[in-house]
Design a protein around this motif. Structure first.
Motif, PDB file in Angstrom:
ATOM      1  N   HIS A  42       4.640   1.656   2.330  1.00 17.47           N
ATOM      2  CA  HIS A  42       3.189   2.201   2.177  1.00 17.47           C
ATOM      3  C   HIS A  42       2.551   1.573   1.121  1.00 17.47           C
ATOM      4  O   HIS A  42       3.024   0.812   0.434  1.00 17.47           O
ATOM      5  CB  HIS A  42       3.329   3.614   2.180  1.00 17.47           C
ATOM      6  CG  HIS A  42       3.845   4.020   0.761  1.00 17.47           C
ATOM      7  ND1 HIS A  42       4.923   4.291   0.384  1.00 17.47           N
ATOM      8  CD2 HIS A  42       2.971   4.459  -0.120  1.00 17.47           C
ATOM      9  CE1 HIS A  42       5.185   4.554  -0.774  1.00 17.47           C
ATOM     10  NE2 HIS A  42       3.834   4.704  -1.338  1.00 17.47           N
ATOM     11  N   TYR A  43       1.113   1.522   1.432  1.00 19.10           N
ATOM     12  CA  TYR A  43       0.429   1.025   0.583  1.00 19.10           C
ATOM     13  C   TYR A  43      -0.411   1.831  -0.141  1.00 19.10           C
ATOM     14  O   TYR A  43      -1.040   2.920   0.238  1.00 19.10           O
ATOM     15  CB  TYR A  43      -0.562  -0.001   1.473  1.00 19.10           C
ATOM     16  CG  TYR A  43       0.362  -1.203   2.098  1.00 19.10           C
ATOM     17  CD1 TYR A  43       0.684  -2.570   1.234  1.00 19.10           C
ATOM     18  CD2 TYR A  43       0.798  -0.955   3.368  1.00 19.10           C
ATOM     19  CE1 TYR A  43       1.456  -3.460   1.982  1.00 19.10           C
ATOM     20  CE2 TYR A  43       1.583  -1.772   3.926  1.00 19.10           C
ATOM     21  CZ  TYR A  43       2.120  -3.100   3.288  1.00 19.10           C
ATOM     22  OH  TYR A  43       2.927  -3.908   3.949  1.00 19.10           O
ATOM     23  N   VAL A  44      -1.136   1.199  -1.371  1.00 16.71           N
ATOM     24  CA  VAL A  44      -2.010   2.020  -2.041  1.00 16.71           C
ATOM     25  C   VAL A  44      -3.410   1.149  -2.406  1.00 16.71           C
ATOM     26  O   VAL A  44      -3.007   0.121  -2.491  1.00 16.71           O
ATOM     27  CB  VAL A  44      -1.483   2.504  -3.510  1.00 16.71           C
ATOM     28  CG1 VAL A  44      -2.222   3.298  -4.298  1.00 16.71           C
ATOM     29  CG2 VAL A  44      -0.156   3.295  -3.143  1.00 16.71           C
ATOM     30  N   TRP A  45      -4.611   1.794  -1.957  1.00 19.23           N
ATOM     31  CA  TRP A  45      -5.657   1.053  -1.969  1.00 19.23           C
ATOM     32  C   TRP A  45      -6.451   1.897  -3.182  1.00 19.23           C
ATOM     33  O   TRP A  45      -6.416   3.002  -3.409  1.00 19.23           O
ATOM     34  CB  TRP A  45      -6.595   1.089  -0.812  1.00 19.23           C
ATOM     35  CG  TRP A  45      -5.823   0.747   0.392  1.00 19.23           C
ATOM     36  CD1 TRP A  45      -5.046   1.115   1.034  1.00 19.23           C
ATOM     37  CD2 TRP A  45      -6.240  -0.808   0.851  1.00 19.23           C
ATOM     38  NE1 TRP A  45      -4.585   0.054   2.170  1.00 19.23           N
ATOM     39  CE2 TRP A  45      -5.306  -1.032   1.908  1.00 19.23           C
ATOM     40  CE3 TRP A  45      -7.249  -1.729   0.353  1.00 19.23           C
ATOM     41  CZ2 TRP A  45      -5.216  -2.365   2.578  1.00 19.23           C
ATOM     42  CZ3 TRP A  45      -7.200  -3.020   0.953  1.00 19.23           C
ATOM     43  CH2 TRP A  45      -6.427  -3.242   2.077  1.00 19.23           C
ATOM     44  N   TYR A  46      -7.228   0.884  -3.778  1.00 19.09           N
ATOM     45  CA  TYR A  46      -8.255   1.162  -5.011  1.00 19.09           C
ATOM     46  C   TYR A  46      -9.574   0.848  -4.771  1.00 19.09           C
ATOM     47  O   TYR A  46      -9.922  -0.353  -4.202  1.00 19.09           O
ATOM     48  CB  TYR A  46      -7.499   0.680  -6.467  1.00 19.09           C
ATOM     49  CG  TYR A  46      -6.177   1.184  -6.386  1.00 19.09           C
ATOM     50  CD1 TYR A  46      -5.865   2.164  -7.395  1.00 19.09           C
ATOM     51  CD2 TYR A  46      -4.937   0.211  -5.951  1.00 19.09           C
ATOM     52  CE1 TYR A  46      -4.607   2.524  -7.700  1.00 19.09           C
ATOM     53  CE2 TYR A  46      -3.690   0.499  -6.329  1.00 19.09           C
ATOM     54  CZ  TYR A  46      -3.383   1.673  -7.234  1.00 19.09           C
ATOM     55  OH  TYR A  46      -2.371   2.182  -7.542  1.00 19.09           O
ATOM     56  N   ASN A  47     -10.453   1.649  -5.187  1.00 17.89           N
ATOM     57  CA  ASN A  47     -11.971   1.255  -5.067  1.00 17.89           C
ATOM     58  C   ASN A  47     -12.330   1.381  -6.619  1.00 17.89           C
ATOM     59  O   ASN A  47     -12.387   2.543  -7.274  1.00 17.89           O
ATOM     60  CB  ASN A  47     -12.635   2.364  -4.348  1.00 17.89           C
ATOM     61  CG  ASN A  47     -14.016   1.650  -4.225  1.00 17.89           C
ATOM     62  OD1 ASN A  47     -14.392   0.901  -4.880  1.00 17.89           O
ATOM     63  ND2 ASN A  47     -14.810   2.696  -3.104  1.00 17.89           N
ATOM     64  N   ASN A  48     -12.684   0.536  -6.920  1.00 17.04           N
ATOM     65  CA  ASN A  48     -13.256   0.202  -8.416  1.00 17.04           C
ATOM     66  C   ASN A  48     -12.257   0.940  -9.446  1.00 17.04           C
ATOM     67  O   ASN A  48     -12.437   1.616 -10.388  1.00 17.04           O
ATOM     68  CB  ASN A  48     -14.687   0.983  -8.706  1.00 17.04           C
ATOM     69  CG  ASN A  48     -15.795   0.482  -7.989  1.00 17.04           C
ATOM     70  OD1 ASN A  48     -15.979  -0.693  -7.812  1.00 17.04           O
ATOM     71  ND2 ASN A  48     -16.588   1.302  -7.479  1.00 17.04           N
ATOM     72  N   GLY A  49     -11.092   0.435  -9.159  1.00 17.40           N
ATOM     73  CA  GLY A  49      -9.987   0.971 -10.089  1.00 17.40           C
ATOM     74  C   GLY A  49      -9.432   2.359  -9.600  1.00 17.40           C
ATOM     75  O   GLY A  49      -8.262   2.577 -10.384  1.00 17.40           O
ATOM     76  N   GLN A  50      -9.841   3.138  -8.797  1.00 10.25           N
ATOM     77  CA  GLN A  50      -9.364   4.502  -8.581  1.00 10.25           C
ATOM     78  C   GLN A  50      -8.799   4.489  -7.292  1.00 10.25           C
ATOM     79  O   GLN A  50      -9.386   3.868  -6.128  1.00 10.25           O
ATOM     80  CB  GLN A  50     -10.788   5.343  -8.380  1.00 10.25           C
ATOM     81  CG  GLN A  50     -11.428   5.558  -9.837  1.00 10.25           C
ATOM     82  CD  GLN A  50     -10.582   5.868 -11.040  1.00 10.25           C
ATOM     83  OE1 GLN A  50      -9.918   6.827 -10.768  1.00 10.25           O
ATOM     84  NE2 GLN A  50     -10.785   5.181 -12.136  1.00 10.25           N
TER      85      GLN A  50
END
Length: 826
Positions: free
Chosen positions: A170-178
């Protein structure tokens, strides 16, 4: 070909069919030939190895194991000692299995890793020739679709990697480090603001994120490359594509591709001299293509596209660009010997580029096409002059480099001029070979014995010694054959301490042949000079001093000097002792003037001889020897001692003698004037004494005629009679002692002056003793200075002993003719 996957902290094993490389029973087996790992993760590479249990009765023992990526001239760098891997590498081995672990992998770690082990068997070391290719890549966020609204953007993103993860991560996505919760798939879509920066990671390895991507609108300045990585063969043609944005309010002024810069300014490939005649660019609206023909390995680089607009400062470069890898097909060589009496060689052609399915290889021998198959088997014996190559079907114009056995190695020496003892010397072995040759140095010893020195390209003597002189050679060896060179190292040095010998080594006899030999280790060869003491005897390059007939004069202390242009040295001394028979003896007599009877005489004999002579004295006419030793002493010499004497000098080498004539003369001084005078004087004295004795006896006889015989005896005793009547006869004797002083009238004794003898102002006196033997003819024995030899006594003989004593010198005024005598009465 690009694979979409997210990988972090794990290793992807590609082509997991075991890779086996062997030579006889020597083998390294890798678990896989390719490994893909994410940047920052930990990569593991595994292998197993085998080797012969025994060789020529010697049990094989593994002494060292290590992994490496770099090698130069047969020098292998253990990864554990490589500063680029410091603190990031571990190697674990057990039961012939080894694992290489690399932590926090970097893109620069992308390389081919090999395993090597060494054993106690002489020269037996083995390396898995084709290792494991590790590719380190990074996660990338790719924008697939983008819709721009007034205040937001709708886009479809994908987490991209060249490694395909196992299973279903599974993958983890980040927006502006969050972290964006609920987003666990490889792609998703959603609304983002223009300032949002998006990144991704694989679940469980969130610390290894992809670079952030700023989501741009379609009108934003950007360049998209397809594909981002290209692999091509040398000599082939490659094309690269890109899309740049369409400008609504600006006009694109110029477009070009570049890879090199000049002072920080990109250089258009169409003007770059390295690509002259090989580059074409074509643009259709915002779609551009770069074409490079006749690719070279030097073309491997990152290519970028740049455009400029009519606006001031309006220019943009798409980065990162397209990575081009230009390679050759490579030949992998395996040599296998299934039995002792047979050998066959397996050639395998492979390339780093991804090939289409069902691709085939074309094989060439000495440039001539042989067959088309994946593996090429060659059976022994191999011709060392043959070479082999391969090509990918459809890319025949880009064949692999040829493989061939080593050519005759050449050996170079540094310094190239004269080699002097103590200097630093380097021998270098080189041979044209593919695969690269492994070098081994040998030194030829006595009885054609070969000493294995080292498995290195260069043999270094930090301080070369004379003992290092000799014949050295190196062997160049690869899987296709072995070649041997020859070279002689000639070390120059000053002479060593010479050794000196004499022949024959036992006793040297005068007249024999004798050779003195001087020898010294020197390069160049020494010249020799022989000395006796400080005198030069002989010079020669052979160091031989020969006596065809040695003499006694040649004995002494010898030594030799050894010299060459680098120095000189003296030998230790050599004593030469020459033995010879005695030379003619020399004889002498002492005293050397006239030999007078009664004196003491020394006869001396000496002779030059080696060993020292023994001496024996003989008198001519006599059978037995007279004396032994150099000196023969005769005391109280007599006339009968006159004659010929000879001395014999002898040793074990011979004998020699000399004669001496000895004459003894009478003592003329004593037997001449003195003897005649003494004889006359003695005669007168004897007559006087006899007369006086008779007179006294007659007078006393008459006077005592009336007395008794007893009274007469008593009177005679009291008066100090001078005669005595023996019972057996009428013999009378008297003892007359001549004093050496003048007659003293006061003396109660009677003094009779019987004579006087002047000899150089001295008085001579005599003591006369009359024996009481029977009345027979009178004999006398006169002894000057020492008793004379007595004549044999005869029964009834009467004799007198006269002793002469030298008197003191006559004083002035004294009568030199006066001679006194004292008669001692008994």
């Amino acid at each position: 070909m690009s694979l979409t996957a997210a990988v972090s902290g794990f290793v992807l094993l590609l082509l997991t069919v075991p890779v086996i490389h062997s030579q006889d029973d020597w083998r390294v087996t890798y678990t896989s030939s390719k490994v893909c790992a994410l940047k920052g993760s930990t990569a593991e590479i595994r292998c197993s190895y085998t080797y012969p249990y025994t060789i020529s009765g010697l049990y094989t023992k593994v002494e060292e194991t290590f992994w490496f990526t770099k090698e130069s001239n047969d020098v292998y760098v253990d990864l554990r000692t490589d500063p680029e891997y410091s603190g990031r590498v571990q190697s674990h081995c057990g039961n012939n299995y080894c694992t290489l672990t690399i932590t926090n992998v970097r893109e620069s770690d992308s390389a081919e890793y090999k395993f090597r082990f060494t054993t106690n068997q002489p020269g037996e070391k083995y390396t898995g020739d084709t290792g494991v290719s590790l590719s380190v890549t990074d996660l990338q966020v790719q924008v697939n679709r983008l819709l721009v609204y007034q205040f937001s953007k709708w886009t479809e993103l994908m987490c991209q990697s060249s490694c395909l993860p196992p299973g279903h991560p599974h993958y983890v996505w980040y927006n502006n480090g969050q972290k964006i919760w609920g987003k666990t798939s490889i792609s998703y879509s959603g609304y983002f603001y223009p300032s949002d920066r998006i990144s991704c990671a694989v679940g469980g390895y969130e610390e290894l994120r992809s670079p952030s991507v700023l989501i741009q609108s379609p009108n934003a300045w950007r360049v998209t490359y397809t594909p981002t990585e290209v692999c091509a063969f040398k000599g082939a043609t490659v094309k690269m594509h890109c899309i740049h944005p369409s400008m609504t309010n600006q006009a694109v002024h110029k477009t070009f591709w570049f890879t090199n810069t000049n002072g920080g300014r990109p250089v258009d490939l169409t003007t770059d001299s390295e690509y002259s005649g090989r580059v074409q660019t074509q643009c259709d609206k915002n779609y551009c293509t770069l074409t490079i023909t006749n690719l070279r390995e030097s073309d491997s680089a990152e290519y970028k596209f740049m455009f400029t607009t009519n606006q001031s400062g309006g220019k943009y470069t798409g980065s990162p660009g397209v990575t081009l890898s230009v390679t050759d097909p490579q030949l992998q060589i395996n040599v296998r010997r299934p039995t002792v009496h047979s050998t066959w060689t397996e050639l395998t052609c492979h390339t780093k580029c991804q090939l289409p399915d069902h691709s085939s290889y074309i094989w060439y021998k000495n440039g001539q096409k042989r067959k088309e198959e994946t593996v090429y088997f060659l059976h022994s014996p191999l011709n060392p002059a043959d070479n082999y190559s391969c090509a990918i079907s459809g890319y025949e114009m880009s064949p692999s480099p040829s493989v061939y056995a080593p050519k005759l190695p050449s050996v170079s020496v540094s310094p190239s001029d004269e080699i002097v003892e103590g200097s630093s010397v380097t021998l270098t072995c080189s041979s044209d070979a593919n695969p690269a040759a492994k070098y081994t140095w040998y030194k030829e010893g006595v009885d054609q014995d070969h000493e294995r020195l080292s498995e290195v390209l260069q043999l270094v003597f930090s301080s070369i010694q004379s003992s290092d002189s000799g014949q050295y050679y190196c062997t160049a060896e690869n899987q296709l054959g072995t070649k041997t060179s020859e070279y002689i190292i000639n070390v120059t040095y000053p002479p060593k301490l010479p050794s000196v010998l004499v022949s024959p080594s036992d006793e040297i006899v005068e007249g024999s042949s004798v050779t003195l030999t001087c020898s010294s280790d020197a390069n160049p060869a020494a010249n020799y000079t022989w000395y006796k003491g400080n005198q030069t005897q002989h010079q020669s390059p052979e160091g031989i001093h020969h006596f065809s007939s040695i003499s006694s004069e040649d004995r002494g202390i010898y030594y030799c000097k050894s010299e060459n242009p680098h120095g000189e040295i003296m030998s230790s001394s050599l004593s030469v002792d020459v033995q010879y028979a005695p030379k003619l003896p020399s004889v002498s007599v002492s005293p050397s003037d006239e030999i007078v009877e009664g004196s003491s005489v020394n006869l001396t004999c000496s002779s030059d001889a080696n060993p020292a002579a023994n001496y024996t004295w003989y008198k001519e006419g006599e059978d037995s020897s007279k004396a032994s030793g150099q000196i023969f002493t005769i005391t109280d010499i007599r006339a009968e001692h006159s004659g010929n004497y000879y001395c014999e000098a002898r040793n074990k080498r011979g004998r020699h003698n000399s004669t001496l004539h000895l004459i003894v003369v009478p003592d003329l001084h004593f037997s001449g004037s003195w003897k005649y005078t003494a004889a006359g004087t003695i005669t007168v004295v004897l007559l006087a004494v006899l007369s006086l004795s008779v007179f006294l006896w007659i007078r006393k006889k008459g006077a005592s005629r009336d007395s008794s015989e007893l009274e007469e005896r008593r009177d005679n005793r009291e008066q100090g009679r001078i005669g005595q009547q023996e019972e057996q006869g009428d013999l009378q004797y008297a003892s007359i002692h001549f004093s050496n002083h003048q007659a003293d009238p006061r003396d109660n004794r009677e003094h009779v002056r019987i004579g006087q003898q002047e000899e150089q102002g001295d008085f001579q006196f005599a003591s006369i003793h009359f024996s009481n033997n029977q009345a027979d003819p009178l004999y006398s024995n006169i002894r000057p200075a020492q008793p004379l030899r007595h004549t044999e006594q005869q029964e009834g003989a009467e004799y007198a002993a006269v002793k002469f004593i030298r008197a003191p010198r006559i004083r002035a005024g004294e009568d030199p003719a006066a001679l006194y005598s004292t008669v001692n009465k008994n």
